[in-house]
Design a protein around this motif. Structure first.
Motif, mmCIF file in Angstrom:
data_model
loop_
_atom_site.group_PDB
_atom_site.id
_atom_site.type_symbol
_atom_site.label_atom_id
_atom_site.label_comp_id
_atom_site.label_asym_id
_atom_site.label_seq_id
_atom_site.Cartn_x
_atom_site.Cartn_y
_atom_site.Cartn_z
ATOM 1 N N ILE A 242 0.790 -1.276 -0.077
ATOM 2 C CA ILE A 242 0.060 -0.087 -0.075
ATOM 3 C C ILE A 242 0.778 1.239 0.066
ATOM 4 C CG2 ILE A 242 -2.060 1.080 1.236
ATOM 5 C CD1 ILE A 242 -2.317 -1.596 2.701
ATOM 6 N N PRO A 243 0.818 1.759 -1.055
ATOM 7 C CA PRO A 243 1.936 3.206 -1.108
ATOM 8 C C PRO A 243 1.628 3.938 0.008
ATOM 9 C CG PRO A 243 0.822 2.556 -3.416
ATOM 10 C CD PRO A 243 -0.014 1.975 -2.252
ATOM 11 N N ALA A 244 2.856 4.714 0.397
ATOM 12 C CA ALA A 244 2.711 5.885 1.470
ATOM 13 C C ALA A 244 1.826 5.610 2.772
ATOM 14 C CB ALA A 244 2.169 7.023 0.917
ATOM 15 N N THR A 245 2.030 4.287 3.027
ATOM 16 C CA THR A 245 1.309 3.748 4.080
ATOM 17 C C THR A 245 2.196 3.034 5.143
ATOM 18 O OG1 THR A 245 -0.503 3.581 2.860
ATOM 19 C CG2 THR A 245 -0.634 2.476 5.151
ATOM 20 N N GLY A 246 2.319 3.232 6.505
ATOM 21 C CA GLY A 246 2.874 2.709 7.557
ATOM 22 C C GLY A 246 2.071 1.499 8.199
ATOM 23 N N HIS A 247 2.216 1.181 9.541
ATOM 24 C CA HIS A 247 1.455 0.143 9.980
ATOM 25 C C HIS A 247 -0.074 0.635 10.128
ATOM 26 C CE1 HIS A 247 0.944 -3.696 11.820
ATOM 27 N NE2 HIS A 247 0.719 -3.426 12.886
ATOM 28 N N ASP A 248 -0.805 0.972 9.414
ATOM 29 C CA ASP A 248 -1.922 1.477 9.295
ATOM 30 C C ASP A 248 -3.165 0.635 8.776
ATOM 31 O OD1 ASP A 248 -1.454 3.982 10.909
ATOM 32 O OD2 ASP A 248 -0.206 4.127 9.000
ATOM 33 N N LEU A 249 -4.194 0.872 9.140
ATOM 34 C CA LEU A 249 -5.386 0.177 8.456
ATOM 35 C C LEU A 249 -5.524 0.715 7.059
ATOM 36 C CD1 LEU A 249 -7.563 -2.147 9.212
ATOM 37 C CD2 LEU A 249 -9.225 -0.137 9.547
ATOM 38 N N ALA A 250 -5.959 -0.186 6.033
ATOM 39 C CA ALA A 250 -5.857 0.386 4.588
ATOM 40 C C ALA A 250 -7.120 1.215 4.397
ATOM 41 C CB ALA A 250 -5.999 -0.774 3.794
ATOM 42 N N GLY A 251 -6.654 2.306 3.359
ATOM 43 C CA GLY A 251 -7.763 3.109 3.029
ATOM 44 C C GLY A 251 -8.934 2.498 2.057
ATOM 45 N N ALA A 252 -9.586 3.119 1.516
ATOM 46 C CA ALA A 252 -10.903 2.606 0.547
ATOM 47 C C ALA A 252 -10.299 2.204 -0.697
ATOM 48 C CB ALA A 252 -11.947 3.667 0.328
ATOM 49 N N THR A 253 -9.495 2.987 -1.440
ATOM 50 C CA THR A 253 -8.630 2.462 -2.725
ATOM 51 C C THR A 253 -7.859 1.042 -2.492
ATOM 52 O OG1 THR A 253 -8.616 4.749 -3.283
ATOM 53 C CG2 THR A 253 -7.220 3.131 -4.610
ATOM 54 N N ALA A 254 -7.005 0.936 -1.463
ATOM 55 C CA ALA A 254 -6.214 -0.143 -1.276
ATOM 56 C C ALA A 254 -7.161 -1.365 -0.973
ATOM 57 C CB ALA A 254 -5.309 0.125 -0.286
ATOM 58 N N LEU A 255 -8.201 -1.185 -0.179
ATOM 59 C CA LEU A 255 -9.163 -2.291 0.143
ATOM 60 C C LEU A 255 -9.894 -2.661 -1.090
ATOM 61 C CD1 LEU A 255 -10.609 -3.953 2.394
ATOM 62 C CD2 LEU A 255 -12.351 -2.101 2.294
ATOM 63 N N ASP A 256 -10.359 -1.693 -1.826
ATOM 64 C CA ASP A 256 -11.042 -2.106 -3.178
ATOM 65 C C ASP A 256 -9.941 -2.920 -4.019
ATOM 66 O OD1 ASP A 256 -12.884 -2.230 -5.386
ATOM 67 O OD2 ASP A 256 -12.281 -0.529 -6.193
ATOM 68 N N ARG A 257 -8.768 -2.540 -4.151
ATOM 69 C CA ARG A 257 -7.795 -3.532 -4.928
ATOM 70 C C ARG A 257 -7.661 -4.844 -4.513
ATOM 71 N NH1 ARG A 257 -3.634 1.610 -6.336
ATOM 72 N NH2 ARG A 257 -5.047 2.678 -7.842
ATOM 73 N N ALA A 258 -7.611 -4.946 -2.970
ATOM 74 C CA ALA A 258 -7.042 -6.131 -2.443
ATOM 75 C C ALA A 258 -8.252 -6.968 -2.524
ATOM 76 C CB ALA A 258 -6.784 -5.763 -0.742
ATOM 77 N N LEU A 259 -9.508 -6.581 -2.311
ATOM 78 C CA LEU A 259 -10.721 -7.329 -2.402
ATOM 79 C C LEU A 259 -10.692 -8.023 -3.857
ATOM 80 C CD1 LEU A 259 -13.580 -5.520 -0.363
ATOM 81 C CD2 LEU A 259 -12.036 -7.738 0.205
#
Length: 337
Positions: A242-259
């Motif tokens: 997940i670009p520009a992200t640390g140890h944080d819950l994914a945002g909507a765009t990253a979740l969409d791609r992962a699902l």
């Protein structure tokens, strides 16, 4: 899975975000014997049973009292024609909450989200986190019209590690695992289930790792976990960042791609899978033979050490022979004083 109801109940079941949900249905999946069979190495399960018998105590069938449990749900307003997808989410925290940013993505995928209270990282695996997650799946599938081929387990951080464990042990329930910022090597930290379940996992389960680009420690463990899956003939895997992200819950765009990735199943190459399984079977036979040889020459200490190593590495693949060897070792061992 036998005993799990997949049909919808009444057509007026609630939708949207639903908090403080109380479930009522139990299933064989969450029973203590089934949890031990699927999630614990055979020798550890056998030793737990031996200890309970010697203490004169019974292992309870269901460790969870559903009247005391609270769940949170998100149900999209529009059910897909073939039924909802379902994501059971194991958190590292103890509150049951639906991430607000995720609901529009869950709508897009026609996916129910369920999580539970008090199953965070500070709670017991076998006594709480595992059975509560399983009961969440059983009850949502009984209450809503869920497509059983689109049932998934996921989590964040320590909860993601639980999700991998449950996906491996219950491939007849969960057909994919969404692992965000948490994983373990399979075959050591995560015990292998019995052979029939592992074979189902190899052919029918999709694994998606997705971790923040600025979370290098978890990304490194993801790579180790991915490598271990390959060693056990599991290749339907996607390793994402997940670009520009640390140890944080994914945002909507990253979740969409992962699902989207999670629902893109790739069947294994049959020839490679057969060769890989044959190699594992050969290594298992060799390891069992090493224990047999030590036992035959009455080298009890070596036999016990090798058997424990075999149990940790091969888990359920070695049963029932590993348990039979343990019983023989117990009889052959000199009496303790």
């Amino acid at each position: 899975m036998a005993g799990v109801a997949f049909a919808a109940s009444a057509s007026d079941v609630s939708q949207g975000v639903i908090d403080q949900v109380v479930f009522t249905q139990y299933g064989s999946a969450s029973s203590s014997p089934e949890l031990m069979r699927r999630l614990v190495t055979p020798l550890n399960a056998w030793r737990l049973q031996q200890h309970a018998a010697s203490a004169g105590t019974a292992i309870v069938d269901q460790a969870i009292d559903l009247t005391r449990e609270r769940f949170a749900l998100y149900v999209p307003p529009q059910a897909p024609p073939d039924g909802y997808a379902l994501l059971v989410f194991v958190p590292p925290w103890n509150e049951a909450r639906v991430p607000g940013e995720w609901t529009s993505i869950l709508d897009r995928h026609g996916m129910i989200f369920v999580t539970a209270a008090n199953i965070g990282n500070d709670t017991s695996l076998l006594d709480r986190r595992d059975p509560v997650a399983l009961l969440a799946a059983v009850n949502v599938m009984a209450r809503y019209r869920v497509n059983p081929q689109r049932v998934y387990i996921g989590g964040f951080s320590g909860g993601s590690r639980v999700a991998l464990r449950l996906a491996l042990g219950y491939p007849d329930l969960f057909h994919g695992a969404l692992l965000e910022a948490g994983s373990d090597p399979v075959g050591r930290a995560v015990p292998l289930p019995p052979q029939a379940l592992l074979e189902q996992f190899q052919t029918g389960t999709r694994i998606v790792y997705f971790t923040g680009q600025q979370d290098p420690a978890r990304m490194d463990v993801d790579r180790q976990s991915r490598h271990s899956l390959h060693d056990w003939c599991i290749d339907d895997v996607d390793l994402r960042t997940i670009p520009a992200t640390g140890h944080d819950l994914a945002g909507a765009t990253a979740l969409d791609r992962a699902l989207t990735s999670l629902e893109t199943h790739h069947p294994p190459d049959a020839n490679r899978l057969d060769a890989c399984r044959a190699q594992i079977a050969s290594e298992l036979e060799q390891a069992l033979g090493t224990v047999e040889a030590a036992l035959a020459r009455n080298d009890i200490a070596t036999a016990q050490r090798d058997l424990d190593e075999l149990d940790q590495r091969f888990g359920g693949l070695a049963a029932p022979r590993s348990v039979e060897l343990a019983a023989r070792l117990l009889q052959a061992a000199p009496p303790s004083h």
